[in-house]
Write a protein that holds these residues in place. Structure first.
Motif, short mmCIF file in Angstrom:
data_model
loop_
_atom_site.label_atom_id
_atom_site.label_comp_id
_atom_site.label_asym_id
_atom_site.label_seq_id
_atom_site.Cartn_x
_atom_site.Cartn_y
_atom_site.Cartn_z
N ARG A 1 60.69 39.20 -1.00
CA ARG A 1 61.28 39.14 0.36
C ARG A 1 61.77 40.53 0.77
O ARG A 1 61.55 40.96 1.90
CB ARG A 1 62.42 38.12 0.38
N SER A 2 62.42 41.23 -0.15
CA SER A 2 62.91 42.58 0.15
C SER A 2 61.76 43.56 0.40
O SER A 2 61.90 44.50 1.17
CB SER A 2 63.77 43.10 -1.02
N LEU A 3 60.62 43.30 -0.24
CA LEU A 3 59.44 44.15 -0.06
C LEU A 3 58.68 43.84 1.22
O LEU A 3 57.71 44.52 1.55
CB LEU A 3 58.51 44.00 -1.26
N GLY A 4 59.10 42.78 1.92
CA GLY A 4 58.45 42.42 3.17
C GLY A 4 57.35 41.40 3.03
O GLY A 4 56.65 41.10 4.00
N ASP A 5 57.19 40.82 1.84
CA ASP A 5 56.16 39.79 1.65
C ASP A 5 56.61 38.47 2.27
O ASP A 5 57.82 38.17 2.34
CB ASP A 5 55.89 39.58 0.15
N ALA A 6 55.65 37.68 2.68
CA ALA A 6 55.95 36.33 3.17
C ALA A 6 56.16 35.42 1.97
O ALA A 6 55.30 35.29 1.11
CB ALA A 6 54.79 35.82 4.02
N VAL A 7 57.33 34.81 1.88
CA VAL A 7 57.65 33.91 0.76
C VAL A 7 58.19 32.60 1.32
O VAL A 7 58.79 32.57 2.40
CB VAL A 7 58.70 34.54 -0.19
#
Length: 482
Positions: free
Chosen positions: A273-279
């Motif tokens: 989430r912090s890396l910008g991935d959709a979770v």
């Protein structure tokens, strides 16, 4: 000896500036800032330059700590970086996440009466400055070799080995099932301890050095996977550096209820989430929940502090022993308490309550008993010591075991120990399969990043030697045939 040293008698220990607890609860940024140049020099000058440097002895990498402290005190930072990186592939990472209170700083000679030198903070300062000044360059090989090495796992052991093997001139291919290099450095350790651009910066250096990454590439026998034997056929040598990812489970009534999750699953989603991935939202999010973390190691500390930042209603850590016997870093415990985590010492979970989802943990109060064969005090239950802790998210942080690699990879010739770790020749790092080596947690069990780096570097030296020996033997055989 430099006249700038031995100032511990007149200069007190000082840590780098640290953001206040109220501020850092709201983001995943690192909580420590770098030393200012004058402060770094002053703190480095506290080193006693002792004849027997216990800081170096208790560093798994054997870092030449007194030397780069003296160079920092004298303002010779480029030389300090050269000494630091000579033994450590990732000094800026170790300076951030090593438990210095249990290793170098905890064994500093002056620690008993004057508080230790702030070794970790100076190490971080040296390398961050080196990156800022452009002193950090890829270690390019003097000559290119035709030999190639496959490394399975892009965690600290695999990356450390890749850097050393590439510097020796081998063609290096790193295979990892994840979409980013770094392993637990990316997905297991939260950003407030290690911001992810620090790891990405090292990955870029390795690419510039000529290391080839095959990300999203699993090892196995399924569709799209590559087998261990295929890698062995394609490369002169293979290094297994997968780490250990199989979470230790906890039993008891209700242990399968929804809302009880594994630590690594929880941390991975948070980091993505912090890396910008959709979770996916939901079970692996602590927002507005009463969170209970079970465990007392560094992973448990990562979980409790992550839950605070996600906006948990309350966060409690249950550990079956007391504060003095907690395996996690003392510094991490202090940071967690400042941020609002409540520690429930001498408490062991007995059952999990709830119908359709977890609503609480029934725990047993414990007391320390007589020491066991290892000298560690045993634990025993207190009479009438049952109590209940409210929880709608329980995170199990009980440690990790190796995945069953021979079964997963259909590599029956790969011998493992009774604990599931890969067996190796301790001097040569070679497994039961010729030309296949192993290093890091998959050999020693769950351990510290700094030990993984040491193992990766040592394994690389042995692989280089093994390939050189085979090349020499082949050349000698050819000459004899002529």
């Amino acid at each position: 000896m430099s006249t700038k040293m031995l100032s511990f008698v007149s200069v007190s220990q000082s840590q780098p500036p640290r953001r206040g607890a109220a501020e850092r609860r709201n983001d995943f940024d690192e909580i420590y800032e770098d030393f200012a140049p004058e402060q770094a020099s002053t703190q480095a000058s506290r080193c006693s330059q002792c004849g027997v440097p216990f800081c170096s002895i208790h560093c798994p990498l054997g870092n030449n700590i007194p030397d780069w402290l003296m160079l920092t005190a004298e303002g010779r930072l480029e030389e300090a970086y050269a000494v630091s990186q000579a033994t450590n592939t990732f000094p800026e990472i170790c300076g951030r996440i090593c438990p210095q209170d249990r290793l170098c700083e905890g064994n500093c000679v002056i620690e008993k009466g004057f508080e230790s030198v702030t070794i970790g903070a100076v190490e971080r300062y040296i390398t961050d400055t080196a990156f800022e000044k452009g002193w950090v360059k890829p270690d390019l090989p003097v000559r290119e070799l035709e030999s190639s090495v496959a490394i399975i796992g892009a965690g600290p052991a695999g990356l450390a080995a890749a850097e050393r093997l590439r510097a020796a001139g081998h063609q290096v291919h790193v295979y990892d099932r994840h979409d980013r290099a770094g392993g637990l450095l990316i997905y297991g350790i939260p950003g407030f301890k290690l911001e992810k651009d620090i790891v990405a910066r090292r990955e870029k250096l390795l690419e510039d050095q000529g290391v080839i990454f095959h990300l999203g590439q699993a090892i196995g026998t399924g569709d799209g996977e590559v087998t261990l034997m295929q890698l062995r056929e394609q490369h002169d040598a293979v290094l297994i550096a997968t780490g250990v990812y199989k979470a230790r489970e906890i039993g008891g009534p209700g242990s399968g209820l929804p809302g009880i999750v594994r630590a690594l699953d929880y941390l991975t989603v948070s980091n993505r989430r912090s890396l910008g991935d959709a979770v996916p939202e939901g079970e692996l999010d602590a927002t507005d929940k009463d969170v209970v973390v079970i465990g007392g190691g560094d992973t448990a500390m990562d979980c409790v502090r992550t839950a605070i930042r996600q906006g948990a209603r309350s966060v409690k850590c249950l550990y079956r022993r007391d504060r003095a016997n907690m395996p996690g870093s003392v510094r991490e415990v202090k940071n967690a308490e400042e941020e609002g985590v409540e520690f429930v010492w001498l408490a062991a979970p007995e059952a999990f309550l709830g119908d359709n989802a977890v609503t609480g943990v029934r725990a047993q109060r414990m007391r320390l008993g007589m020491p066991d064969a290892t000298g560690r005090q045993s634990i025993e239950p207190e009479p009438d010591g049952l109590f209940t802790v409210k929880a709608d998210l329980v995170i199990k942080a009980l440690g990790f075991d190796p995945e069953p690699l021979p079964e997963l990879w259909e590599a029956k010739d790969l011998e493992v120990s009774r604990w599931g770790t890969v067996k190796i020749d301790r001097e040569r790092f070679e497994t039961s399969i010729s030309g296949v080596f192993a290093a890091g947690d998959i050999v020693r069990g769950a351990s510290l990043v700094v030990w993984a780096i040491r193992d990766g570097r040592d394994a690389a030296a042995q692989i280089d030697h093994w390939i050189s020996e085979r090349a020499s033997a082949s050349a000698s055989a050819s000459l004899a045939a002529e």
